[in-house]
Design a protein around this motif. Structure first.
Motif, PDB file in Angstrom:
ATOM      1  N   UNK A 116       0.805  -1.223   0.000  1.00 42.53           N
ATOM      2  CA  UNK A 116       0.000   0.000   0.000  1.00 42.53           C
ATOM      3  C   UNK A 116       0.835   1.269   0.000  1.00 42.53           C
ATOM      4  N   UNK A 117       1.930   1.267   0.730  1.00 48.55           N
ATOM      5  CA  UNK A 117       2.746   2.479   0.858  1.00 48.55           C
ATOM      6  C   UNK A 117       3.947   2.471  -0.078  1.00 48.55           C
ATOM      7  N   UNK A 118       3.967   1.540  -1.022  1.00 50.17           N
ATOM      8  CA  UNK A 118       5.047   1.503  -1.987  1.00 50.17           C
ATOM      9  C   UNK A 118       6.279   0.757  -1.500  1.00 50.17           C
ATOM     10  N   UNK A 121       8.285   1.009   2.262  1.00 51.79           N
ATOM     11  CA  UNK A 121       7.842   0.325   3.478  1.00 51.79           C
ATOM     12  C   UNK A 121       7.383  -1.107   3.216  1.00 51.79           C
ATOM     13  N   UNK A 122       7.589  -1.602   2.001  1.00 45.61           N
ATOM     14  CA  UNK A 122       7.085  -2.931   1.687  1.00 45.61           C
ATOM     15  C   UNK A 122       7.672  -4.003   2.604  1.00 45.61           C
ATOM     16  N   UNK A 123       8.993  -4.060   2.720  1.00 45.23           N
ATOM     17  CA  UNK A 123       9.595  -5.137   3.500  1.00 45.23           C
ATOM     18  C   UNK A 123       9.268  -5.050   4.986  1.00 45.23           C
ATOM     19  N   UNK A 175      -1.441   1.564  12.756  1.00 41.05           N
ATOM     20  CA  UNK A 175      -0.420   1.445  13.802  1.00 41.05           C
ATOM     21  C   UNK A 175       0.987   1.515  13.228  1.00 41.05           C
ATOM     22  N   UNK A 176       1.102   1.428  11.906  1.00 46.10           N
ATOM     23  CA  UNK A 176       2.409   1.451  11.255  1.00 46.10           C
ATOM     24  C   UNK A 176       2.547   2.629  10.297  1.00 46.10           C
ATOM     25  N   UNK A 177       1.770   3.665  10.542  1.00 46.22           N
ATOM     26  CA  UNK A 177       1.950   4.930   9.835  1.00 46.22           C
ATOM     27  C   UNK A 177       1.152   5.107   8.571  1.00 46.22           C
ATOM     28  N   UNK A 182      -6.396   5.500   3.755  1.00 48.77           N
ATOM     29  CA  UNK A 182      -5.484   5.165   2.653  1.00 48.77           C
ATOM     30  C   UNK A 182      -5.424   3.658   2.454  1.00 48.77           C
ATOM     31  N   UNK A 183      -5.387   2.910   3.545  1.00 46.90           N
ATOM     32  CA  UNK A 183      -5.347   1.457   3.436  1.00 46.90           C
ATOM     33  C   UNK A 183      -6.614   0.936   2.775  1.00 46.90           C
TER      34      UNK A 183
END
Length: 247
Positions: A116-118, A121-123, A175-177, A182-183
């Protein structure tokens, strides 16, 4: 492009039994962002094959992993291998590409959440999803049958959003920004779902992937069927490849 509807027609949205075979595959194709000189784990990019890659784009040893986010064997591999793999990548001599392989309809919302965030932050999201996998998979599988029937009647993007909501992904992402709205938009992203389906179809049709996890190094499938563990075999294969190409 193959539509996500084809996947959901072949794999029931609520299927709890997921096959995890020892697979075979063959060929990496990747692109990466410009390099940073000291810590290559900070460099990530999307790939032409539909995955995400971490590391030096000029690394001579390229690891490709086909993994399912609902696969417990993949979760165990990530738990064991994420730290030592990152140590390899940090040097700039190894890159690590992850391609999502959809084993059930449940994999789609999880894959959309991870990406979702590209690339940046994928990994971290991938590792977090694996760590929490027993919880969110159980929530998906606990959806009542009548609710599943209602979900199946929704347009596909709304199906993914509904399953993701049942799994708790909006709160997980927040919880992870990643803001929950957006999610939810990511879960409704039909184009991203189609890309995930195409990546899976390419794995099946071009590379004969039949289960997860599957690994290849520089285009050669890593057969871990006779090894003590997948990571032990992959680790040995990485060391062998490094010795050959960095003489």
């Amino acid at each position: 492009m193959i539509r996500a509807s084809l996947l959901l027609a072949a794999l029931a949205l609520a299927t709890p039994a997921i096959a995890h075979a020892k697979p075979r595959l063959a060929h990496p194709a990747q692109s990466a962002h410009p390099a940073k000189p000291n810590d290559w784990t900070r460099v990530a990019g999307a790939t032409a094959a539909g995955g995400f890659v971490m590391g030096n784009p000029a690394a001579r040893v390229k690891l490709v992993e086909y993994g399912s986010l609902t696969c417990p064997h993949c979760r165990h591999f990530d738990e064991v291998a994420a730290a030592p793999l990152s140590a390899y990548v940090r040097t700039g001599r190894v890159s690590w590409e992850f391609r999502s392989f959809l084993l059930s309809g449940f994999d789609i919302p999880a894959t959309l959440t991870a990406g979702c965030n590209g690339a940046a932050t994928f990994f971290p999201l991938l590792h977090a999803l694996y760590a929490a996998q027993p919880d969110w998979v159980a929530k998906m599988q606990a959806i009542p049958t009548d609710r599943l029937e209602q979900i199946r009647k929704l347009p596909l993007p709304e199906q993914f959003a509904a399953i993701g909501d049942a799994a708790g992904f909006p709160a997980f992402a927040a919880a992870r920004g990643i803001p929950a709205p957006k999610l939810v938009a990511c879960l409704r992203n039909q184009a991203a779902a189609d890309r995930a389906v195409l990546t899976t179809a390419d794995g099946q049709n071009k590379y004969k992937v039949r289960g997860t996890p599957t690994f290849m190094i520089n285009g050669v499938t890593v057969d871990y069927s006779a090894g003590p563990s997948p990571w032990a075999v992959v680790d040995t294969a990485l060391k062998s490849s490094l010795a050959k190409v960095y003489r």
